[in-house]
Design an enzyme around this catalytic site. Structure first.
Site, short mmCIF file in Angstrom:
data_model
loop_
_atom_site.label_atom_id
_atom_site.label_comp_id
_atom_site.label_asym_id
_atom_site.label_seq_id
_atom_site.Cartn_x
_atom_site.Cartn_y
_atom_site.Cartn_z
N LYS A 62 0.40 -1.03 0.24
CA LYS A 62 -0.05 0.00 -0.37
C LYS A 62 0.83 1.35 -0.08
O LYS A 62 1.91 1.45 0.42
CB LYS A 62 -0.81 0.41 1.59
N SER A 102 -9.44 1.93 2.80
CA SER A 102 -8.45 2.77 1.85
C SER A 102 -8.20 1.85 1.49
O SER A 102 -7.13 2.84 0.13
CB SER A 102 -7.94 3.86 3.22
N SER A 154 -10.66 0.21 7.56
CA SER A 154 -9.60 0.11 5.49
C SER A 154 -8.96 -1.14 5.43
O SER A 154 -8.28 -1.18 4.04
CB SER A 154 -8.36 1.22 5.65
#
Lengths: 487, 95
Positions: free
Chosen positions: A76, A153, A177
């Protein structure tokens, strides 16, 4: 090859069935060919990935390989990677090349894994749909006639794993997330206990809630990732000194006699009856393996979202004050004076949702309001934690929905940010309490995946991975792939 | 409480954010919606409840005061928008 587990890939590499160069090239080719559909990557690091793969092959040839040697993965874009652009989904960090590695990325490097690139995300990890990225929205690979969100997210990581553009990926979870995108994309994602995984080099959103974790196609792969990620780190003073168990070894334990709680407050009339049915089926699968179910009560969980939207914005406003346009990050053109430099650099660099949360947080922490907002929210947080502590007096694991629905259409939540915030109703209290939670595929509704969540007691990641693995041994929801992603 | 346009501008200044005039109204509405959500907390009796700062109530860990980092100024300043002779450049502050 695309459906192989980490263990199978590792065996293939070490037996010489394929090389890391071949494996890495395969994934890079797929990203080039398919990711224009999903936009799951912000940066692909082809040259460096191939160099890492060659080095891995050399170690394998010398007989020095370990489990992760030569296995590709994606990070990420919230994790700093030395020499590789790290944007956090923001214009503020559009050109930011970190001078150091996050502990999580360093650990994978040390383990011999190959970094394919950095995945898209909601800006500064704020969002539940991945529509808030400066680098464009991510499209869920499960989209049907409607373009659907991957969740957020960590939406890029979830989409990349679901579309088999990476075998596994890292994510972070502040209010859901990792788990919410895992539910929406049909994968397995785990948020560890607060303090289990180092936050060093993980760009901070809400420091008392943020936690990095694995996103994978199975609990087994997630366990192997967590083994690399977990542990005390002197560079993160909030990481906890506690031994890391052998997660893979715990997977095969029997769940006979295991006590699983069903929170009354989550299994109520508001829960979609189709999700209710899917969870009832999942409960039967676990019951058949000897798990014992009972009802538990978490009376304060409905306060989770209100408490979160004080605590997270307050901490975000403090964390994001470091972006000043001076030391790194976006700087406006021709500032008139220092105040103008700060204000224009920040309002040009941050997107709307980030600015909203900074404003809420600044207000909540401003003179005269601290006790009424932040202090009060931290008290409520303890009430929520106490609910879980009481429940774990009677059960070993808590089972609940992960999300109130399957993936929704892009743009469908409208203009009111509060509608999006309600997405995290089942996941957010786990962060507030600091507990570990995992989401794994439990079924499908109209051809779209939906997850169930298992919450464990503090540092009991091995237990929830164990239950998830036993469920996956008995079901095949986790092996389902979206249409059109195979070569 | 309800957020006015002036409140938005004041908080924005505290947060070092510039808010365009045409965005003030929508932003005020968004923030009022969020505060309405948050205001549910007010009804909760939290008398005698210790605020929770860390899930394990951990306290700050201290380390020995030893030099452990080496000077990497050039590397760290390579990502800065403007530097000169090892210093960060900003607009003139003192006339």
């Amino acid at each position: 090859m695309l459906d192989k587990s980490i263990k199978e890939l590792s065996e293939g590499l070490q037996s010489g069935a394929f090389s890391s160069v071949e494996l890495t090239q395969r994934y890079l080719d797929r990203i080039t060919r398919l990711d224009s559909r999903y936009n799951s990557f912000v940066t692909v690091d082809e040259a460096s990935a191939m160099a890492q793969a060659k080095a891995a092959d050399a170690r394998i040839a010398k007989g020095e390989a370990t489990l992760w040697t030569g296995i590709p993965l994606a990070h990420k874009d919230v994790f700093c990677t030395d020499g590789l652009r790290t944007t956090c989904g923001s214009r503020m960090l559009e050109n930011f090349v970190p001078p150091y590695d996050a502990t999580v990325t360093a650990n994978f490097k040390q383990a011999g894994a190959v970094c394919l690139g950095k995945t898209n995300m909601d800006e500064f990890a704020m969002g539940s749909s991945n529509e808030n990225s400066y680098f464009g929205k991510v499209i869920n690979p499960w989209s049907d006639e409607i373009e659907r969100v991957p969740g957020g997210s960590s939406g890029g990581s979830a989409a990349a794993v679901a579309a088999r553009l990476a075998p596994v990926a890292t994510g972070t979870d502040t209010g859901g997330s990792i788990r919410q995108p895992a539910s929406f994309c049909g994968i397995t994602g785990l948020k560890p206990t607060y303090g289990r995984v180092s936050r060093y080099g993980m760009i901070a959103y809400a420091s008392s809630l943020d936690q990095g974790g694995p996103m994978a196609r199975s609990a087994e792969d997630a366990a192997l990732m967590l083994q690399v990620m977990a542990g005390h780190d002197p560079k993160d003073s909030t990481s906890i000194k506690q031994d890391v168990p052998d997660y893979a070894a715990a997977l095969e334990q029997s769940i006979k006699g295991l006590r699983i709680g069903l929170p009354r407050e989550f299994f109520n009339a508001q829960l979609d009856s189709r999700i209710q049915n899917i969870l009832q089926d999942a409960i039967k699968v676990l019951e058949a393996q000897g798990a014992i179910f009972s009802e538990v009560s978490l009376p304060n969980v409905e306060l989770g979202i209100p408490a979160y939207y004080v605590i997270a914005p307050a901490e975000c406003s403090a964390n994001l004050s470091r972006f000043d346009g001076v030391r790194y990050g976006h700087r406006c053109e021709a500032p008139e004076d220092l105040m103008d430099l700060y204000m224009r650099s920040r309002s040009e660099g941050f997107g709307d949702e980030v600015q909203r949360r900074i404003l809420i947080g600044t207000y909540a922490l401003s003179a005269g309001y601290y006790d009424a907002y932040y202090g009060k929210a931290q008290q409520v947080r303890r009430l929520i934690k106490n609910d879980y502590v009481n429940a774990f007096g009677n059960v070993d694991v808590i089972l609940s929905p992960t999300t109130p629905s399957t993936t929704f259409g892009i743009g469908s939540k409208g203009e009111d940010p509060v509608q999006m915030y309600l997405e995290d109703i089942y996941t957010i209290t786990t962060n507030l309490a600091g507990l570990p939670g995992i989401s794994l595929p439990a079924g499908q509704i109209d051809g779209l995946p939906i997850g169930m969540q298992l919450t464990g007691n503090y540092f009991d990641e091995a237990r929830i991975l164990n239950v998830a693995h036993q469920f996956q041994n008995a079901t095949d929801w986790h092996t389902q792939a979206p249409h059109g992603i195979h070569d | 409480m309800s957020f006015s346009s002036d409140d938005i501008k004041n908080v924005a200044t505290l947060a070092r954010l510039h808010v365009d005039e045409e965005k003030v109204e929508k932003l005020g509405q968004d923030i009022n919606n969020i505060l309405a959500l948050v205001d549910q907390l007010k009804a909760v009796d939290t008398t005698g409840i210790e605020p929770m700062a860390h899930p394990m109530d951990a306290v700050q860990i201290l380390r020995a005061d030893e030099v452990t980092e080496t000077d990497q100024r050039e590397k760290f300043q390579a990502c800065a928008p403007a530097t000169e002779e090892g210093l960060y450049l900003v607009p003139k502050v003192i006339e």
